[in-house]
Design an enzyme around this catalytic site. Structure first.
Site, PDB file in Angstrom:
ATOM      1  N   SER A   1       0.851  -1.190   0.000  1.00  0.00           N
ATOM      2  CA  SER A   1       0.000   0.000   0.000  1.00  0.00           C
ATOM      3  C   SER A   1       0.883   1.235   0.000  1.00  0.00           C
ATOM      4  CB  SER A   1      -0.904   0.016   1.235  1.00  0.00           C
ATOM      5  OG  SER A   1      -0.174   0.412   2.398  1.00  0.00           O
ATOM      6  N   ASP A   2       0.343   2.366  -0.405  1.00  0.00           N
ATOM      7  CA  ASP A   2       1.031   3.618  -0.159  1.00  0.00           C
ATOM      8  C   ASP A   2       0.818   3.981   1.312  1.00  0.00           C
ATOM      9  OD1 ASP A   2       2.452   5.985  -0.491  1.00  0.00           O
ATOM     10  OD2 ASP A   2       1.514   6.433  -2.413  1.00  0.00           O
ATOM     11  N   TYR A   3       1.434   5.052   1.725  1.00  0.00           N
ATOM     12  CA  TYR A   3       1.449   5.469   3.129  1.00  0.00           C
ATOM     13  C   TYR A   3       0.022   5.629   3.661  1.00  0.00           C
ATOM     14  CZ  TYR A   3       3.358   8.245   7.083  1.00  0.00           C
ATOM     15  OH  TYR A   3       3.735   8.727   8.313  1.00  0.00           O
TER      16      TYR A   3
END
Length: 761
Positions: A303-305
């Site tokens: 996932s991104d942040y």
């Protein structure tokens, strides 16, 4: 530590997967993740508790990190270093990102190897976007070189430096196509064009990962991001909704990812945006149907942040538990920063809502990446404080930064051959908020480099001229605010000089993540400064500092010479001076179109004609144009001048007929009739005149960097095949159709160059 290392013999147990890796990295990683893990690693999965498995899928920001890392992401709850060490010992995290060097990594890895129950090595990641301590031009600037070899070399140095500090994995390259210049994050990619984007994606993956395999101590795993269509956010607003057709996804936004995976990128990052109502972080069609089943990608999806957490704000998940379930079942193997997986996966598995088989599948993928990185064989292979000191900012690395900087500068205009400037006998006034001081040099998204270690314009220019005392510097204005007495001081400096160099544009904080702009012009205080300085009447060179295409209007356009100097990194000043004084000729081209007005955005050269195109010439009523101007660029994609005089002639379309199973050689003669050597970027464009799906007015199909001595001519050749003319058809599958095509060999996407037609039959 011998009990947790994998012997050479054990690694050979996966020989079939290793052979497959050489031929097809993505498919080989799939084999590693499902059937070919070394026996000693496979045995770990059977020994893991569900909590330990969830820990292998949990990546957190390093608690021991520098100020730059903390400033680059939203503030969120972070454990102390001692608390993070406790998480390592209990197997609750797989690794950390953007940490503080080899000493930090050594302490954490030692805890994992000595005190963790299963002694699974940690993974250390970082945002190495355009260099480590040696900072190179922003990726958008470097894309303007139209030189994949240069991009591979700078990525290689970035990997060599980063790996010396213990980093195994970089969250790069960003391969998003960016066609709306209001979106600030386009600075991290390669611009608006599909072909150039693919070329740079391939080069950067190969550079990061090296030619000796991911197990080398100077290799870092690449992560193609952001999957997918992040650059297509509505109104150029970061994180915004994306609603595009499947055809557009497949034709525009997918190809660079496919190229990155073909080059060996073993990971990808889910994008923040939704696609047609379904967030990418929980999109089974995107992450499973397309990525896994259709493309055969077997690597890790991260996932991104806090991307999984943001499913709640999207209105797609009711709470953290549901967000975890949706993201994980959709295909996100690893959660970054939210902590959701370690908190909620164990219960979801216990309640039967997430199958154990899916959990084991994700763990195998993560462990496979650690195997490929050589971490089971030697967990400390990239952790060496001595190497960390000797590999960074070497003379060779800084020399490459200077070369890359100079080769990323685009010359938009040079009326009266004002450039290159003489090195002796002239008083030069450097004016503007970007001429002096260790600031606004390296650009956004750099965790480990700093402006304090970069070289400014004043230093670069004084180092290039015969008499540094003849060079003066005045700020004149701030970036977004006027300076008391600033314009008066600038006018006096200009009046006392023979030549003025005016450095204006954007701050590095005006580009990058979360830096969308409603107006992509130069801030008004700098326009006022330019107006006053140009009114003095001295020969003036404008240097643009920018992280996107800008709208340029009077008085800036009145300057006889304009260079786009972007954010060039550690050697910004010397690289700019090299071009200003002719030690290096300008050879870069625009990777993005500079529009007439912000209101044209999103704009890109490869647009469709519409049913009412305005023909060449005056603007007509009831045609596809604006009241105030044309549906075109002020400075087109691919535009850039040299210190030579370049002409195009003698187009040869090889008989004008291309067979479906054959090839067509298209040639033109390119001549430098000037008195200075030049490197021309010769570009090949085509247009499918009539098709079952309407096609763009032009599409880039090839480019060559051609070095020409004064008076020299070269015949430049491009080979076209039917596969080069494919497009996504009615059924959303690639197709190619017979018919007539226009072809240009030209210096930009709007230049006529030499052009003709051929038939595909």
């Amino acid at each position: 530590m011998e009990d947790i290392r994998i012997s050479r013999r054990a690694l050979m147990m996966g020989a079939g997967a290793v052979a497959a890796w050489s031929a097809s990295p993505a498919r080989a990683l799939l084999a590693q993740a499902t059937a070919a893990l070394p026996a000693s690693v496979e045995a770990l999965i059977a020994q893991m508790t569900v909590e330990e498995k969830a820990g292998q899928l949990t990546l957190m920001a390093a608690a021991w990190a520098g100020g730059a890392a903390n400033a680059l992401n939203p503030i969120s709850a972070t454990a102390t270093f001692d608390e993070q060490l406790a998480q390592v010992r209990s197997g609750r995290i797989t690794g950390v990102f953007n940490g503080n060097g080899a000493d930090m990594a050594r302490r954490m890895q030692t805890a994992a190897m000595r005190e963790q129950r299963l002694k699974i090595p940690l993974l250390f990641a970082a945002d190495i976007i355009h260099g480590f301590r040696t900072v190179f031009p922003m990726p958008l600037a470097e894309a303007g070189s139209f030189d994949p070899d240069l991009a591979e070399r700078t990525a290689r140095v970035a990997a060599v430096e980063a790996s010396a500090a213990g980093i195994d994995w970089t969250f790069a390259p960003m391969v998003d196509i960016a066609r709306d210049q209001r979106w600030g994050r386009g600075i991290e990619g390669a611009g608006e064009d599909i072909m150039l984007g693919k070329a740079m994606a391939d080069a950067r993956v190969r550079g990061f990962q090296g030619r000796r395999g991911l197990g080398a101590d100077d290799a870092v795993a690449a992560c193609a991001k952001h999957f997918a269509a992040y650059g297509a956010g509505e109104a150029g607003l970061d994180y915004n909704t994306v609603d595009v057709s499947e055809r557009t996804l497949r034709e525009v936004y997918f190809p660079a990812f496919q190229t990155a995976f073909a080059a060996g990128a073993p990971t990808t990052m889910a994008s923040f945006n939704e696609l047609s109502g379904v967030p990418a972080t929980a999109n089974p069609w995107l992450l499973d149907t397309v990525l896994r089943k259709e493309w055969g990608f077997g690597g890790v999806v991260v996932s991104d942040y806090t991307g999984d957490e943001e499913l709640i704000a999207h209105g797609f998940a009711a709470d953290a538990r549901e967000a975890t379930k949706l993201a994980f079942l959709a295909g996100v193997d690893m959660s970054m920063q939210s902590g959701f997986y370690i908190k909620h996966l164990p219960d979801l598995v216990a309640k039967g809502e997430v199958p154990m088989a899916r959990l084991d599948q994700a763990v195998r993928r993560v462990l496979a990446m650690k195997v490929l990185l050589g971490l089971f064989d030697d967990p400390f292979r990239r952790i060496d404080p001595r190497r960390e000191k000797t590999r960074v900012r070497t003379p060779a690395n800084l020399k490459l930064a200077r070369e890359a900087g100079a080769r990323s500068i685009v010359m938009l205009k040079n009326d009266g051959d004002l450039l290159p400037l003489p090195k002796a006998g002239k008083r030069i006034a450097l004016i503007g908020p970007f001429v002096q001081g260790q600031r606004e040099l390296i650009g956004t998204w750099n965790v480990y480099g700093s402006d304090a270690e970069a070289v400014d314009l004043l230093t670069g220019v004084r180092g290039a001229v015969a008499d540094p005392a003849l060079v003066t510097a005045v700020d004149g204005s701030g970036i977004t605010d006027a300076l008391p007495g600033g314009i008066d001081a600038a006018v006096l400096a200009a009046a006392a000089a023979d030549i003025v160099v005016l450095a204006i544009g954007e701050s590095q904080k005006m580009s990058g993540e979360a830096q969308s702009r409603v107006d992509i012009g130069i801030p008004q205080p700098q326009i006022d400064l330019a107006q006053a300085v140009l009114a003095v009447g001295k020969p003036t060179v404008v240097l643009l500092r920018n992280g996107r295409a800008l709208v340029l209007e009077k008085p800036v356009l009145d300057a006889p010479a304009i260079l786009v100097t972007w954010f060039l990194g550690s050697q910004s000043g010397p690289a700019t001076a090299d071009v200003l004084f002719g030690d290096v000729g300008p050879s870069a081209r625009l990777p993005v179109s500079f529009p007439y007005s912000t209101g044209q955005e999103p704009y890109h050269y490869a647009h469709k004609n519409t049913g009412r195109p305005n023909p060449p010439g005056p603007l007509l009523e009831y045609k596809a144009r604006y009241r105030e101007g044309p549906n075109a660029a002020l400075f087109a994609f691919g535009h850039g001048l040299t210190y030579g005089r370049i002409g195009y002639a003698d187009l040869d379309t090889g008989g004008g007929r291309l067979a479906m199973d054959g090839s067509l050689m298209v040639r033109a003669r390119v001549t430098n009739s000037g008195t200075r050597a030049a490197t021309e970027v010769v570009q090949l464009y085509v247009q499918d005149v009539t098709a079952s799906i309407t096609r763009p007015v032009r599409e880039l199909k090839g480019f060559r960097r051609v070095a020409l001595k004064p008076g020299e001519s070269q015949v430049v050749e491009f080979t076209l095949r039917a596969a080069d003319l494919r497009f996504v058809g009615i059924d959303d599958k690639l197709t190619v159709e017979p018919g007539e095509f226009r072809v240009w060999i030209a210096p930009s996407a709007q230049a006529e160059g030499v052009n003709g037609r051929f038939v595909l039959a």
